[in-house]
Motif scaffolding. Structure first.
Motif, mmCIF file in Angstrom:
data_model
loop_
_atom_site.group_PDB
_atom_site.id
_atom_site.type_symbol
_atom_site.label_atom_id
_atom_site.label_comp_id
_atom_site.label_asym_id
_atom_site.label_seq_id
_atom_site.Cartn_x
_atom_site.Cartn_y
_atom_site.Cartn_z
ATOM 1 N N ASP A 31 63.266 4.299 1.050
ATOM 2 C CA ASP A 31 63.848 5.385 0.383
ATOM 3 C C ASP A 31 63.621 6.843 0.784
ATOM 4 O O ASP A 31 62.621 7.268 1.123
ATOM 5 C CB ASP A 31 62.860 5.278 -1.033
ATOM 6 C CG ASP A 31 63.431 6.301 -2.271
ATOM 7 O OD1 ASP A 31 64.208 7.495 -1.682
ATOM 8 O OD2 ASP A 31 63.303 6.112 -3.229
ATOM 9 N N SER A 32 64.931 7.472 1.066
ATOM 10 C CA SER A 32 64.936 8.499 2.128
ATOM 11 C C SER A 32 64.259 9.789 1.144
ATOM 12 O O SER A 32 63.612 10.679 1.894
ATOM 13 C CB SER A 32 66.185 8.807 2.461
ATOM 14 O OG SER A 32 66.985 8.896 1.160
ATOM 15 N N LYS A 33 64.284 9.724 -0.108
ATOM 16 C CA LYS A 33 63.628 10.912 -0.937
ATOM 17 C C LYS A 33 62.267 10.579 -0.947
ATOM 18 O O LYS A 33 61.579 11.909 -0.673
ATOM 19 C CB LYS A 33 64.113 10.736 -2.295
ATOM 20 C CG LYS A 33 65.618 10.921 -2.587
ATOM 21 C CD LYS A 33 66.037 11.057 -4.000
ATOM 22 C CE LYS A 33 67.521 11.249 -4.287
ATOM 23 N NZ LYS A 33 67.876 10.914 -5.632
ATOM 24 N N HIS A 34 61.563 9.535 -0.796
ATOM 25 C CA HIS A 34 60.222 9.455 -0.879
ATOM 26 C C HIS A 34 59.686 9.916 0.478
ATOM 27 O O HIS A 34 58.726 10.441 0.969
ATOM 28 C CB HIS A 34 59.647 8.117 -1.078
ATOM 29 C CG HIS A 34 59.796 7.826 -2.378
ATOM 30 N ND1 HIS A 34 60.429 6.681 -2.889
ATOM 31 C CD2 HIS A 34 59.004 8.426 -3.471
ATOM 32 C CE1 HIS A 34 60.331 6.702 -4.142
ATOM 33 N NE2 HIS A 34 59.343 7.692 -4.781
ATOM 34 N N ILE A 35 60.605 9.422 1.604
ATOM 35 C CA ILE A 35 60.110 9.702 2.985
ATOM 36 C C ILE A 35 60.115 11.080 3.163
ATOM 37 O O ILE A 35 59.308 11.839 3.820
ATOM 38 C CB ILE A 35 61.051 9.011 3.977
ATOM 39 C CG1 ILE A 35 60.765 7.509 3.823
ATOM 40 C CG2 ILE A 35 60.943 9.515 5.513
ATOM 41 C CD1 ILE A 35 61.719 6.539 4.778
ATOM 42 N N SER A 36 61.324 11.885 2.879
ATOM 43 C CA SER A 36 61.309 13.205 2.804
ATOM 44 C C SER A 36 60.253 13.913 2.173
ATOM 45 O O SER A 36 59.707 15.264 2.794
ATOM 46 C CB SER A 36 62.719 13.840 2.386
ATOM 47 O OG SER A 36 63.780 13.371 3.059
ATOM 48 N N ALA A 37 59.736 13.464 0.907
ATOM 49 C CA ALA A 37 58.704 13.974 0.086
ATOM 50 C C ALA A 37 57.407 13.848 1.019
ATOM 51 O O ALA A 37 56.643 15.076 1.270
ATOM 52 C CB ALA A 37 58.465 13.382 -1.064
ATOM 53 N N PHE A 38 56.956 12.827 1.740
ATOM 54 C CA PHE A 38 55.820 12.803 2.419
ATOM 55 C C PHE A 38 56.015 13.604 3.830
ATOM 56 O O PHE A 38 55.056 14.480 4.284
ATOM 57 C CB PHE A 38 55.353 11.475 3.047
ATOM 58 C CG PHE A 38 54.947 10.544 2.020
ATOM 59 C CD1 PHE A 38 53.555 10.920 1.887
ATOM 60 C CD2 PHE A 38 55.271 9.446 1.275
ATOM 61 C CE1 PHE A 38 52.644 10.129 0.954
ATOM 62 C CE2 PHE A 38 54.571 8.893 0.472
ATOM 63 C CZ PHE A 38 53.369 9.095 0.166
ATOM 64 N N VAL A 39 56.938 13.864 4.202
ATOM 65 C CA VAL A 39 57.271 14.811 5.433
ATOM 66 C C VAL A 39 56.727 16.142 5.281
ATOM 67 O O VAL A 39 56.494 16.893 6.022
ATOM 68 C CB VAL A 39 58.688 14.444 6.218
ATOM 69 C CG1 VAL A 39 58.966 15.589 7.170
ATOM 70 C CG2 VAL A 39 58.951 13.163 6.668
ATOM 71 N N LEU A 51 48.555 16.432 -0.700
ATOM 72 C CA LEU A 51 49.167 15.923 -2.024
ATOM 73 C C LEU A 51 48.478 16.793 -3.206
ATOM 74 O O LEU A 51 47.283 17.465 -3.065
ATOM 75 C CB LEU A 51 48.674 14.426 -2.015
ATOM 76 C CG LEU A 51 49.021 13.552 -0.823
ATOM 77 C CD1 LEU A 51 48.410 12.275 -0.789
ATOM 78 C CD2 LEU A 51 50.709 13.415 -0.739
ATOM 79 N N SER A 52 49.239 16.695 -4.361
ATOM 80 C CA SER A 52 48.559 17.275 -5.594
ATOM 81 C C SER A 52 47.104 16.893 -5.917
ATOM 82 O O SER A 52 46.454 17.810 -6.671
ATOM 83 C CB SER A 52 49.432 16.669 -6.778
ATOM 84 O OG SER A 52 49.628 15.492 -7.058
#
Length: 71
Positions: A31-39, A51-52
């Motif tokens: 999932d590119s959105k999850h990967i982007s969020a982690f990056v 992380l929060s």
């Protein structure tokens, strides 16, 4: 990895106990959105994810345990 590793290295991977790693990620959807969020949350100066709930560090021991590598 798009397919199985070359037969030229298969025996080396089996002898070293890394053959099982050739199947990592197969059948998984990325999932590119999850990967982007982690990056975006990666802090290279500390080798942590911010992380929060706090900071999260991934160690070599974590990788060893997740991939079931022998010591």
């Amino acid at each position: 990895m798009s397919g199985p590793p070359s037969s030229l290295i298969e025996n080396y991977l089996r002898k070293t106990g890394f053959w099982h790693m050739t199947n990592i990620g197969r059948g998984c959807k990325l999932d590119s959105k999850h990967i982007s969020a982690f990056v975006k949350r990666w802090r290279p100066e500390k080798d942590t994810f911010h992380l929060s709930c706090g900071e999260c560090t991934i160690t070599l021991e974590d990788v060893q345990l997740q991939l079931k590598l022998q010591l």
